[in-house]
Design a protein around this motif. Sequence first.
Motif, short mmCIF file in Angstrom:
data_model
loop_
_atom_site.label_atom_id
_atom_site.label_comp_id
_atom_site.label_asym_id
_atom_site.label_seq_id
_atom_site.Cartn_x
_atom_site.Cartn_y
_atom_site.Cartn_z
N GLN A 34 47.80 100.78 49.31
CA GLN A 34 48.32 101.70 48.31
C GLN A 34 49.85 101.69 48.26
N ILE A 35 50.46 101.70 49.44
CA ILE A 35 51.92 101.72 49.49
C ILE A 35 52.48 100.43 48.89
N SER A 36 51.90 99.30 49.26
CA SER A 36 52.45 98.03 48.76
C SER A 36 52.22 97.93 47.24
N GLY A 73 52.23 100.55 45.22
CA GLY A 73 53.25 101.44 44.67
C GLY A 73 54.61 100.77 44.62
N ILE A 74 54.94 100.04 45.67
CA ILE A 74 56.23 99.34 45.72
C ILE A 74 56.28 98.25 44.65
N GLN A 98 54.73 98.13 41.89
CA GLN A 98 54.85 98.73 40.55
C GLN A 98 56.29 99.13 40.24
N VAL A 99 56.97 99.68 41.21
CA VAL A 99 58.36 100.06 40.98
C VAL A 99 59.24 98.81 40.83
N MET A 100 58.97 97.81 41.66
CA MET A 100 59.80 96.60 41.65
C MET A 100 59.59 95.75 40.41
N GLU A 106 58.56 96.83 37.49
CA GLU A 106 58.86 97.63 36.31
C GLU A 106 59.96 96.98 35.47
N GLU A 107 59.69 96.76 34.21
CA GLU A 107 60.70 96.23 33.29
C GLU A 107 61.15 94.82 33.62
N GLU A 108 60.31 94.10 34.32
CA GLU A 108 60.70 92.73 34.66
C GLU A 108 59.96 91.73 33.79
#
Lengths: 114, 114
Positions: B100-102, B104-105, B107-109, B111-113
């Motif tokens: 789950q944590i990886s 979540g990371i 998804q943030v990283m 994002e917009e790429e």
Amino acid sequence: MNEKYERQMKKGVLDLLVLKLLEKEPKYGYQLITELRDKSGAVFLLKEGTLYPILYRLEEEGLVESRWSEPKDRQVPRKYYAMTEKGRQTLPEIADVWRQISRGIRQVMEEEEV
Amino acid sequence: MNEKYERQMKKGVLDLLVLKLLEKEPKYGYQLITELRDKSGAVFLLKEGTLYPILYRLEEEGLVESRWSEPKDRQVPRKYYAMTEKGRQTLPEIADVWRQISRGIRQVMEEEEV
DNA sequence: TCTATATACTTTGTATTACTAAGTATATTA
DNA sequence: TAATATACTTAGTAATACAAAGTATATAGA
């Protein structure tokens, strides 16, 4: 989630995520908390006591810099954080550390799972 | 790697990796260090002072149990660690926290790429 | 009007943990 | 004989996520 392990596993990655969110444009603390919550799918639910010290630390290290907004039309003053040149150099380095570690973990975890 | 960030990012995952390596069969400490080094592609280079306290902690928590080998043919005595029933229940939980944590990371990283 | 809630930032203290460093001891190799 | 690899132990340090409390303003509801 198993809270005990969750807490430890999150160590270190928050700097990376905060820097990533500041990559495109300056943002203020509270905004970072909500964006991190939304973009991570509620995996990262930071309390103020977690985020703000991270920002202070990043600023002390010279990766970000802050300025107070001059509050227009009865707005609460906000402290905007922006990436510095050093921050832009460091972000890819930290992202690479994350990539290597997560690859190492995947290799151990997937071992013999064929 | 950027040592400062590397250290923090590894927090918490070592318990997971050690448990994973003990899933199939009991192993002793030094063996775990070499296997972790090899399987992770030299990302996880643990010193004894890192691994053994982890094993003591896992044993105290009841996730693993140890027994000394009766040293045959002039062999150095080894302390073998084996998973307990509780350990087998906990491993998938911790693995799920990691997943789950990886995610979540990521998804943030990412994002917009696009 | 009063109250609760959301926004927004700060500070103190605590628990956990990866790591350094040092130590003990045996077996093997040069 | 010395050096290295194996094998385990322990004490101390630094870093950090988080809880908890505090300050202050704006807004929405009763």
